[in-house]
Design an enzyme around this catalytic site. Sequence first.
Site, PDB file in Angstrom:
ATOM      1  N   ALA A  50       0.826  -1.206   0.000  1.00  0.00           N
ATOM      2  CA  ALA A  50       0.000   0.000   0.000  1.00  0.00           C
ATOM      3  C   ALA A  50       0.859   1.254   0.000  1.00  0.00           C
ATOM      4  CB  ALA A  50      -0.931   0.009   1.215  1.00  0.00           C
ATOM      5  N   CYS A  51       0.505   2.180  -0.868  1.00  0.00           N
ATOM      6  CA  CYS A  51       1.131   3.498  -0.859  1.00  0.00           C
ATOM      7  C   CYS A  51       0.021   4.536  -0.747  1.00  0.00           C
ATOM      8  CB  CYS A  51       1.973   3.718  -2.106  1.00  0.00           C
ATOM      9  SG  CYS A  51       1.025   3.872  -3.633  1.00  0.00           S
ATOM     10  N   ASP A  52       0.387   5.782  -0.932  1.00  0.00           N
ATOM     11  CA  ASP A  52      -0.577   6.846  -0.726  1.00  0.00           C
ATOM     12  C   ASP A  52      -1.717   6.793  -1.735  1.00  0.00           C
ATOM     13  OD1 ASP A  52      -1.124   9.540   0.666  1.00  0.00           O
ATOM     14  OD2 ASP A  52      -1.188  10.071  -1.449  1.00  0.00           O
ATOM     15  N   SER A 104       3.813   1.390  -5.564  1.00  0.00           N
ATOM     16  CA  SER A 104       3.268   0.219  -4.879  1.00  0.00           C
ATOM     17  C   SER A 104       2.902  -0.884  -5.874  1.00  0.00           C
ATOM     18  CB  SER A 104       2.048   0.595  -4.040  1.00  0.00           C
ATOM     19  OG  SER A 104       0.979   1.039  -4.856  1.00  0.00           O
ATOM     20  N   ILE A 128      -3.477   3.188   0.678  1.00  0.00           N
ATOM     21  CA  ILE A 128      -3.547   2.958   2.120  1.00  0.00           C
ATOM     22  C   ILE A 128      -4.910   3.363   2.672  1.00  0.00           C
ATOM     23  CG2 ILE A 128      -2.566   5.229   2.647  1.00  0.00           C
ATOM     24  CD1 ILE A 128      -2.071   1.946   4.617  1.00  0.00           C
TER      25      ILE A 128
END
Length: 554
Positions: A352-354, A360, A385
């Site tokens: 998970a990234c922003d 990601s 995320i």
Amino acid sequence: MDTLKFYTNYLTRMMMPNLSIFIAWMLISLVLTQLNVESAIIQQAEKGIFQFVLPLMIAYTGGELQYRSRGGIAAILAVFGLILMTDAPQVFGAMALGPSAGWLIKQLDMRIKNKVPTGYEMITSNISVGFVGGLLFLLSFFLLAPLFESVNQASYRMVDFFINKNAIAIIHIILEPMKIFFFNNVINHGLLTPLGIEDTAVHGRSLLFLIETNPGPGMGVLAAYCWLSAKPMRTNAATAIVVQALGGIHEVYFPFVLLHPALFLAPIMGGISGTLIFQLFDAGLKAPASPGSILILLANAPLTKMAAVLGGIVISMFVSFTIASIVLRRSSPKYEVKNMPKINQITEIIVACDAGMGSSAIGASMLKRQLQAAQITLPVRYESIYRVTDQDNILLVTQKELAALAQKQAPSAQHFHVGNFLDTAEYDQLIYHIQTTQAPDDPTTAMAPQSTVRAMVFLYQGTVRGSQTMAVELVKKMVSEEGLSIEISKAPLEEVSFSKDVIYIASEELAKTVDAKGAALFAVNDMLQMEQYRQLLTEGADYVLNQTRNDFIN
């Protein structure tokens, strides 16, 4: 602060995919100007881009984040009513109505999904989006448009107050936050430019042309990101600096400020310092600078004031950079990798990234390959995320900068924090930990036989097979696009002989009555929701079979 960051980050995710519109306009305006196209035509094109294209695309993105394309379509209809009844670009209105429309259609679908007869899913889907979108259009057209117009008028009065009180530098306390929420064109073209033209008629130049167009505060924020952020963000920030400095498109730095609410202080103080320098040296421009490029600012400055204009830009950039650097340093605490005592209970890994894209997605692909090489069978996917749901059987892989947010978003999950999604050495530690802590009889790391799926069969009962027929055709097209050799067909449940190398797809209601005899049965809520099939095809057979055993009906 975390709650505020969540909402400002959501606004960022609405804007980031649409930054290309500003870059496109920079190119369009440059070419049209060089070709000596009439200014009236250029102004008409600019109005079309910023009053129609940009708000509609932002609205679609906001609705799509809530409920994919259905939410995006409802959002466009909602904001279009607002655009028709107002003169100012409704970027702020799009950011408010877009997610709201997506949320409403999502809630409606959740309430009627179990009440739609089989075969009527597509028509019901279209009717519900049209109904919600139409109602929201009428609501914004008749009721919300006057509300947003009053917000615009209030911003005019606020800026006019500071000018009349001769507190022009202090205006940045209000101006910079309003810019970041996309009121910049309203303030600049609606108030500062008309007043500046009047001032120029008397004095030959005007400081008001420099108030909103000064690129220094935004460039300072972007420079801080270039220095202190992770590599993907550094690349984006570096590109944005060029676009703002040379192209004059200030909107490219707004999403970067929204990522950290404390960063609002940086452009505010940068703007104040720059305007004080302009006042101190009596700087001003002979004509409005649009767009606010450094080149255009210097071209419109009197020869004797070019140094003062450039000095104000540099000072404002330095002040903004200094404050932004302090904020970014303090907002990036170091975290240690958390122990994972329940590693043998994990059924899925989420990277998970922003935004849930870019780094990601690449990281998830790299981790998947390394797991396969280590003969570990665990499904891996990537996600934003903010879309991760809290489950105790998932392993959530995030960058260290998002560690605190990840813990808050999914407190029950297992967590693993990396410095760089694209560094394979980071995942070696995770794989070693999985191998050394898994129970010997744990099925997730045992060598699983490679399952070869030769076909997908859509099941139906009786003569009701409309949705299945449409789904077969859509999935066949998808299979062709992916370059796969999988046979796609439909069959009545009564005539099926289940095979373990075939994936069977049925509605949730029908799946409850099926004895698949050990074959993979994929139960779906909506036969025509293509994303579920796309993931099924692109993630591979092993992933699909594991998912069906864990999440669906076997």
